[in-house]
Write an enzyme that holds these catalytic residues in place. Structure first.
Site, mmCIF file in Angstrom:
data_model
loop_
_atom_site.group_PDB
_atom_site.id
_atom_site.type_symbol
_atom_site.label_atom_id
_atom_site.label_comp_id
_atom_site.label_asym_id
_atom_site.label_seq_id
_atom_site.Cartn_x
_atom_site.Cartn_y
_atom_site.Cartn_z
ATOM 1 N N ASP A 29 42.197 24.418 39.745
ATOM 2 C CA ASP A 29 42.104 24.887 38.366
ATOM 3 C C ASP A 29 43.501 24.929 37.766
ATOM 4 O OD1 ASP A 29 41.870 26.697 36.023
ATOM 5 O OD2 ASP A 29 39.850 27.042 36.782
ATOM 6 N N ILE A 30 43.649 24.471 36.529
ATOM 7 C CA ILE A 30 44.974 24.460 35.884
ATOM 8 C C ILE A 30 45.382 25.843 35.382
ATOM 9 C CG2 ILE A 30 44.903 22.018 35.269
ATOM 10 C CD1 ILE A 30 44.239 22.919 32.377
ATOM 11 N N ASN A 87 29.674 30.374 36.166
ATOM 12 C CA ASN A 87 29.583 31.014 34.860
ATOM 13 C C ASN A 87 28.544 30.242 34.053
ATOM 14 O OD1 ASN A 87 31.696 32.787 35.482
ATOM 15 N ND2 ASN A 87 33.228 31.348 34.758
ATOM 16 N N VAL A 96 33.745 25.117 29.894
ATOM 17 C CA VAL A 96 33.444 23.688 29.914
ATOM 18 C C VAL A 96 31.970 23.531 30.264
ATOM 19 C CG1 VAL A 96 33.959 21.466 30.988
ATOM 20 C CG2 VAL A 96 35.807 23.119 30.623
ATOM 21 N N HIS A 100 30.018 23.838 37.015
ATOM 22 C CA HIS A 100 31.130 23.924 37.957
ATOM 23 C C HIS A 100 31.088 25.247 38.705
ATOM 24 C CE1 HIS A 100 32.620 25.387 34.047
ATOM 25 N NE2 HIS A 100 33.514 26.120 34.696
ATOM 26 N N HIS A 102 33.342 27.890 40.835
ATOM 27 C CA HIS A 102 34.701 28.356 41.099
ATOM 28 C C HIS A 102 34.782 28.848 42.541
ATOM 29 C CE1 HIS A 102 35.992 28.737 36.801
ATOM 30 N NE2 HIS A 102 34.682 28.812 36.628
#
Length: 114
Positions: A29-30, A87, A96, A100, A102
């Site tokens: 993750d950025i 999420n 987004v 996805h 996490h």
């Protein structure tokens, strides 16, 4: 319109990839929320958790969990523990709209999380 994750899958945008197979891609993750914060995404577009169809996507979800376990082991956090989070929607904190997972680890997680 393609999401940033679709562009990462298609190698149009670079990412620090830590795992990839035919169905799943995982990258750092950025904007990490823990010392280890990895996003695990399917290579097919599923906007959010409520778009998952159990009969159609159960194998894919298993692949995502298998990837998370493999990554956690490779990072050395499998034994001490880690957190997995989906999420869903705006109120769930989804930014987004491409499914996805996490993977967060490397520190003690607190509860409640949000």
């Amino acid at each position: 319109m393609p999401t940033i994750f679709s562009k990462i899958i298609n190698k149009e945008i670079s990412a620090d990839i830590v795992f990839e197979n035919e169905t799943v891609l995982a990258f750092k993750d950025i904007n990490p929320k823990a010392p280890f914060h990895i996003l695990i995404i399917p290579k097919i577009e599923i906007p959010k958790v409520t778009d998952i169809k159990g009969s159609e996507h159960s194998h894919l979800l298993g692949e995502m969990i298998d990837a998370a376990n493999s990554i956690a082991k490779n990072l050395g956090i499998a034994e001490d523990g880690f957190r997995l989070v989906f999420n869903c929607g705006d109120n769930g904190g989804q930014e987004v709209y491409h499914l996805h997972l996490h993977l967060l680890g490397g520190r003690k997680m607190n509860w409640p999380p949000g």
